[in-house]
Motif scaffolding. Structure first.
Motif, PDB file in Angstrom:
ATOM      1  N   LEU A 161      38.186  28.560  25.009  1.00 48.43           N
ATOM      2  CA  LEU A 161      38.089  29.054  26.387  1.00 48.43           C
ATOM      3  C   LEU A 161      37.821  30.555  26.458  1.00 48.43           C
ATOM      4  CD1 LEU A 161      41.236  27.338  27.972  1.00 48.43           C
ATOM      5  CD2 LEU A 161      38.838  26.582  28.136  1.00 48.43           C
ATOM      6  N   PRO A 162      36.990  30.983  27.440  1.00 54.56           N
ATOM      7  CA  PRO A 162      36.966  32.416  27.742  1.00 54.56           C
ATOM      8  C   PRO A 162      38.381  32.849  28.130  1.00 54.56           C
ATOM      9  CG  PRO A 162      35.229  31.240  28.934  1.00 54.56           C
ATOM     10  CD  PRO A 162      36.102  30.195  28.302  1.00 54.56           C
ATOM     11  N   TYR A 163      38.722  34.102  27.803  1.00 55.51           N
ATOM     12  CA  TYR A 163      40.100  34.544  28.000  1.00 55.51           C
ATOM     13  C   TYR A 163      40.550  34.420  29.464  1.00 55.51           C
ATOM     14  CZ  TYR A 163      44.332  37.265  27.374  1.00 55.51           C
ATOM     15  OH  TYR A 163      45.637  37.668  27.331  1.00 55.51           O
ATOM     16  N   ALA A 164      39.637  34.758  30.384  1.00 54.02           N
ATOM     17  CA  ALA A 164      40.006  34.714  31.802  1.00 54.02           C
ATOM     18  C   ALA A 164      40.329  33.282  32.235  1.00 54.02           C
ATOM     19  CB  ALA A 164      38.873  35.279  32.660  1.00 54.02           C
ATOM     20  N   VAL A 165      39.624  32.312  31.658  1.00 54.43           N
ATOM     21  CA  VAL A 165      39.894  30.902  31.983  1.00 54.43           C
ATOM     22  C   VAL A 165      41.248  30.501  31.408  1.00 54.43           C
ATOM     23  CG1 VAL A 165      39.112  28.530  31.655  1.00 54.43           C
ATOM     24  CG2 VAL A 165      37.441  30.336  32.104  1.00 54.43           C
ATOM     25  N   PRO A 187      49.815  39.923  34.186  1.00 58.69           N
ATOM     26  CA  PRO A 187      48.753  38.934  34.378  1.00 58.69           C
ATOM     27  C   PRO A 187      47.347  39.496  34.206  1.00 58.69           C
ATOM     28  CG  PRO A 187      49.794  39.473  36.475  1.00 58.69           C
ATOM     29  CD  PRO A 187      50.629  40.092  35.401  1.00 58.69           C
ATOM     30  N   ALA A 188      47.159  40.809  34.420  1.00 59.64           N
ATOM     31  CA  ALA A 188      45.808  41.372  34.325  1.00 59.64           C
ATOM     32  C   ALA A 188      45.429  41.761  32.901  1.00 59.64           C
ATOM     33  CB  ALA A 188      45.685  42.596  35.234  1.00 59.64           C
ATOM     34  N   GLY A 189      46.391  41.723  31.986  1.00 60.40           N
ATOM     35  CA  GLY A 189      46.146  42.173  30.613  1.00 60.40           C
ATOM     36  C   GLY A 189      44.942  41.475  29.991  1.00 60.40           C
ATOM     37  N   GLY A 190      44.007  42.249  29.461  1.00 56.26           N
ATOM     38  CA  GLY A 190      42.855  41.692  28.755  1.00 56.26           C
ATOM     39  C   GLY A 190      41.720  41.234  29.650  1.00 56.26           C
ATOM     40  N   SER A 193      37.348  43.945  35.318  1.00 54.44           N
ATOM     41  CA  SER A 193      37.675  44.214  36.724  1.00 54.44           C
ATOM     42  C   SER A 193      37.292  43.062  37.655  1.00 54.44           C
ATOM     43  CB  SER A 193      37.046  45.526  37.186  1.00 54.44           C
ATOM     44  OG  SER A 193      35.672  45.510  36.910  1.00 54.44           O
ATOM     45  N   ALA A 194      36.194  42.350  37.355  1.00 54.97           N
ATOM     46  CA  ALA A 194      35.809  41.214  38.214  1.00 54.97           C
ATOM     47  C   ALA A 194      36.852  40.097  38.115  1.00 54.97           C
ATOM     48  CB  ALA A 194      34.436  40.695  37.808  1.00 54.97           C
ATOM     49  N   ASP A 195      37.300  39.854  36.876  1.00 57.05           N
ATOM     50  CA  ASP A 195      38.327  38.811  36.675  1.00 57.05           C
ATOM     51  C   ASP A 195      39.639  39.204  37.345  1.00 57.05           C
ATOM     52  OD1 ASP A 195      36.684  37.141  35.197  1.00 57.05           O
ATOM     53  OD2 ASP A 195      37.191  38.127  33.300  1.00 57.05           O
ATOM     54  N   ILE A 196      39.954  40.494  37.286  1.00 58.88           N
ATOM     55  CA  ILE A 196      41.210  40.965  37.889  1.00 58.88           C
ATOM     56  C   ILE A 196      41.167  40.780  39.412  1.00 58.88           C
ATOM     57  CG2 ILE A 196      42.625  43.019  38.348  1.00 58.88           C
ATOM     58  CD1 ILE A 196      41.918  43.951  35.490  1.00 58.88           C
ATOM     59  N   GLU A 197      39.995  41.041  39.982  1.00 54.36           N
ATOM     60  CA  GLU A 197      39.865  40.879  41.432  1.00 54.36           C
ATOM     61  C   GLU A 197      40.066  39.408  41.816  1.00 54.36           C
ATOM     62  OE1 GLU A 197      36.507  43.070  42.966  1.00 54.36           O
ATOM     63  OE2 GLU A 197      36.695  41.935  44.848  1.00 54.36           O
ATOM     64  N   GLU A 198      39.458  38.522  41.027  1.00 52.21           N
ATOM     65  CA  GLU A 198      39.584  37.085  41.301  1.00 52.21           C
ATOM     66  C   GLU A 198      41.036  36.643  41.140  1.00 52.21           C
ATOM     67  OE1 GLU A 198      37.626  33.000  39.657  1.00 52.21           O
ATOM     68  OE2 GLU A 198      36.790  34.888  38.956  1.00 52.21           O
ATOM     69  N   LEU A 199      41.678  37.157  40.081  1.00 53.12           N
ATOM     70  CA  LEU A 199      43.085  36.824  39.842  1.00 53.12           C
ATOM     71  C   LEU A 199      43.945  37.310  41.005  1.00 53.12           C
ATOM     72  CD1 LEU A 199      45.240  35.859  37.665  1.00 53.12           C
ATOM     73  CD2 LEU A 199      45.456  38.274  37.121  1.00 53.12           C
ATOM     74  N   GLU A 220      53.447  44.603  35.873  1.00 50.91           N
ATOM     75  CA  GLU A 220      52.022  44.836  35.652  1.00 50.91           C
ATOM     76  C   GLU A 220      51.719  46.308  35.439  1.00 50.91           C
ATOM     77  OE1 GLU A 220      49.166  42.596  35.430  1.00 50.91           O
ATOM     78  OE2 GLU A 220      48.619  44.592  34.745  1.00 50.91           O
ATOM     79  N   HIS A 221      50.781  46.539  34.550  1.00 50.13           N
ATOM     80  CA  HIS A 221      50.324  47.870  34.213  1.00 50.13           C
ATOM     81  C   HIS A 221      49.193  48.310  35.139  1.00 50.13           C
ATOM     82  CE1 HIS A 221      50.874  50.553  30.773  1.00 50.13           C
ATOM     83  NE2 HIS A 221      49.675  50.975  31.074  1.00 50.13           N
ATOM     84  N   ASN A 222      48.420  47.309  35.589  1.00 49.77           N
ATOM     85  CA  ASN A 222      47.204  47.614  36.346  1.00 49.77           C
ATOM     86  C   ASN A 222      47.531  47.975  37.804  1.00 49.77           C
ATOM     87  OD1 ASN A 222      44.827  46.856  38.129  1.00 49.77           O
ATOM     88  ND2 ASN A 222      43.902  46.823  36.088  1.00 49.77           N
ATOM     89  N   VAL A 223      47.320  49.240  38.126  1.00 45.74           N
ATOM     90  CA  VAL A 223      47.695  49.740  39.446  1.00 45.74           C
ATOM     91  C   VAL A 223      46.914  49.049  40.559  1.00 45.74           C
ATOM     92  CG1 VAL A 223      47.796  51.792  40.905  1.00 45.74           C
ATOM     93  CG2 VAL A 223      48.291  51.974  38.463  1.00 45.74           C
ATOM     94  N   ASP A 224      45.606  48.856  40.338  1.00 41.88           N
ATOM     95  CA  ASP A 224      44.779  48.256  41.397  1.00 41.88           C
ATOM     96  C   ASP A 224      45.272  46.854  41.739  1.00 41.88           C
ATOM     97  OD1 ASP A 224      43.233  50.464  41.533  1.00 41.88           O
ATOM     98  OD2 ASP A 224      41.668  49.712  40.176  1.00 41.88           O
ATOM     99  N   LEU A 225      45.575  46.065  40.710  1.00 40.77           N
ATOM    100  CA  LEU A 225      46.025  44.694  40.976  1.00 40.77           C
ATOM    101  C   LEU A 225      47.347  44.716  41.744  1.00 40.77           C
ATOM    102  CD1 LEU A 225      45.576  41.603  40.479  1.00 40.77           C
ATOM    103  CD2 LEU A 225      47.263  41.837  38.661  1.00 40.77           C
ATOM    104  N   ILE A 226      48.268  45.512  41.270  1.00 41.15           N
ATOM    105  CA  ILE A 226      49.600  45.502  41.878  1.00 41.15           C
ATOM    106  C   ILE A 226      49.534  45.992  43.329  1.00 41.15           C
ATOM    107  CG2 ILE A 226      50.703  47.735  41.390  1.00 41.15           C
ATOM    108  CD1 ILE A 226      52.818  45.961  39.865  1.00 41.15           C
ATOM    109  N   MET A 227      48.691  46.994  43.569  1.00 42.51           N
ATOM    110  CA  MET A 227      48.552  47.513  44.941  1.00 42.51           C
ATOM    111  C   MET A 227      47.916  46.473  45.857  1.00 42.51           C
ATOM    112  SD  MET A 227      49.690  50.579  45.349  1.00 42.51           S
ATOM    113  CE  MET A 227      50.297  51.939  44.356  1.00 42.51           C
ATOM    114  N   SER A 228      47.023  45.656  45.312  1.00 41.65           N
ATOM    115  CA  SER A 228      46.280  44.743  46.187  1.00 41.65           C
ATOM    116  C   SER A 228      47.024  43.432  46.456  1.00 41.65           C
ATOM    117  CB  SER A 228      44.896  44.445  45.601  1.00 41.65           C
ATOM    118  OG  SER A 228      45.024  43.743  44.388  1.00 41.65           O
ATOM    119  N   VAL A 229      47.960  43.044  45.580  1.00 43.65           N
ATOM    120  CA  VAL A 229      48.584  41.728  45.792  1.00 43.65           C
ATOM    121  C   VAL A 229      50.027  41.776  46.292  1.00 43.65           C
ATOM    122  CG1 VAL A 229      47.142  40.634  44.027  1.00 43.65           C
ATOM    123  CG2 VAL A 229      49.452  41.390  43.424  1.00 43.65           C
ATOM    124  N   CYS A 230      50.678  42.942  46.158  1.00 46.70           N
ATOM    125  CA  CYS A 230      52.135  42.952  46.396  1.00 46.70           C
ATOM    126  C   CYS A 230      52.508  43.301  47.842  1.00 46.70           C
ATOM    127  CB  CYS A 230      52.814  43.955  45.464  1.00 46.70           C
ATOM    128  SG  CYS A 230      52.732  43.433  43.754  1.00 46.70           S
TER     129      CYS A 230
END
Ligand SMILES: Nc1ncnc2c1ncn2[C@@H]1O[C@H](COP(=O)(O)OP(=O)(O)OP(=O)(O)O)[C@@H](O)[C@H]1O
Length: 267
Positions: A161-165, A187-190, A193-199, A220-230
């Protein structure tokens, strides 16, 4: 007659009070308190070494705190990995932990056996047990895979599998147990940015699935993800909570900017 509508606060699904963890002389967590209300997404962020993983491990029962208390749904608990299911908690870890010899569909269906609600897929369909239960689990798994947009991979084996899958498969496997609280470790590790947005879109939708009371806590380490989902964010630095609030409040917090957003991790 005028009707009075009162809006009650959602119950607290997970509550941590005064958590302390030490590794020898190092204080990894000091007096950490936070709450995860039902139906909300709560994120824990912080720079390298801030204590995020240690906190996640405390909630999962991998790490026993030296001080402090935890409760699930108002009941004090001493978490242990094997007891999480009983509390309605599921988790994904940084290492995906998929069974390499099972197909994607089988991996996700296997998660259904961990449901805290008396085999929920069975009861959903009014089925007795055994082969029918397995069939119901596979049907539920297929539905989830389609919902996650990865139905085409149902018969693939994880190593291909691709990692994102693979990450989505791990999430589907946790979700099929119908947890009231879902814990996500980086969850965003690895992911790119497109996959992170979808996640992010996927995580944002999680509380609304089912009866709308599912809670999510992510570390989560990824600031963009945490800001957008929390809905609510707790920021750790050197093991202490330095800020807590909505994404907008966290963005505007000078302590956070100094400790994290202004540092090398802000990229
Ligand atoms: N098993 C351990 N033994 C000794 N020290 C540890 C152990 N686990 C973590 N630490 C230390 O505790 C502190 C917090 O670590 P932790 O891994 O929780 O931080 P983190 O925020 O998850 O960091 P990262 O973003 O780099 O994963 C760090 O100083 C780390 O070196």
């Amino acid at each position: 007659m005028q009707s009075i509508v009162t809006r009650s606060e959602p119950p607290i699904r997970l509550r941590l009070d005064g958590i302390e963890v030490r590794f020898g002389g190092l204080v990894a967590l000091e007096d950490v308190s936070l709450q995860v209300p039902a139906g909300s997404v709560v994120g824990v962020m912080g720079p390298n070494g801030a204590g995020k993983t240690t906190l996640f491990n405390v909630v999962c029962g991998f790490q026993r705190p030296r001080a402090g208390t935890l409760s699930f749904d108002g009941r004090p608990v001493r978490p242990a990995p094997h007891r999480l299911v009983r509390h309605g908690v599921a988790r994904t870890l940084q290492g995906l932990g998929l069974f390499g010899g099972l197909t994607v569909l089988e991996n996700v269906a296997a998660g259904a056996s961990l449901s805290h609600r008396a085999p929920f897929v069975t009861s959903l369909l009014g089925l007795p047990s055994g082969a029918r239960t397995q069939r119901a689990a596979r049907d539920a798994a297929a539905t989830l895979l389609d919902e996650f947009g990865i139905g085409d991979y149902a018969q693939s084996l994880p190593p291909a599998l691709p990692y994102a899958v693979a990450k989505k498969v791990a999430l589907a496997r946790a979700l099929i147990s119908d947890p009231t609280l879902l814990l996500l470790d980086e969850p965003a590790g690895g992911l790119d940015s497109a996959d992170i947005e979808e996640l992010g879109t996927l995580i944002r939708r999680l509380p609304a699935r089912g009866d709308g009371s599912r809670s999510v806590m992510l570390v989560e380490h990824n600031v963009d993800l945490i800001m957008s989902v929390c809905d609510h964010i707790v920021v750790l630095d050197f093991g202490k909570v330095i800020a807590a609030g909505t994404p907008d409040e966290i963005r505007a917090d000078p302590l956070v900017a100094a400790a994290y957003l202004g540092g090398k991790d802000a990229a």
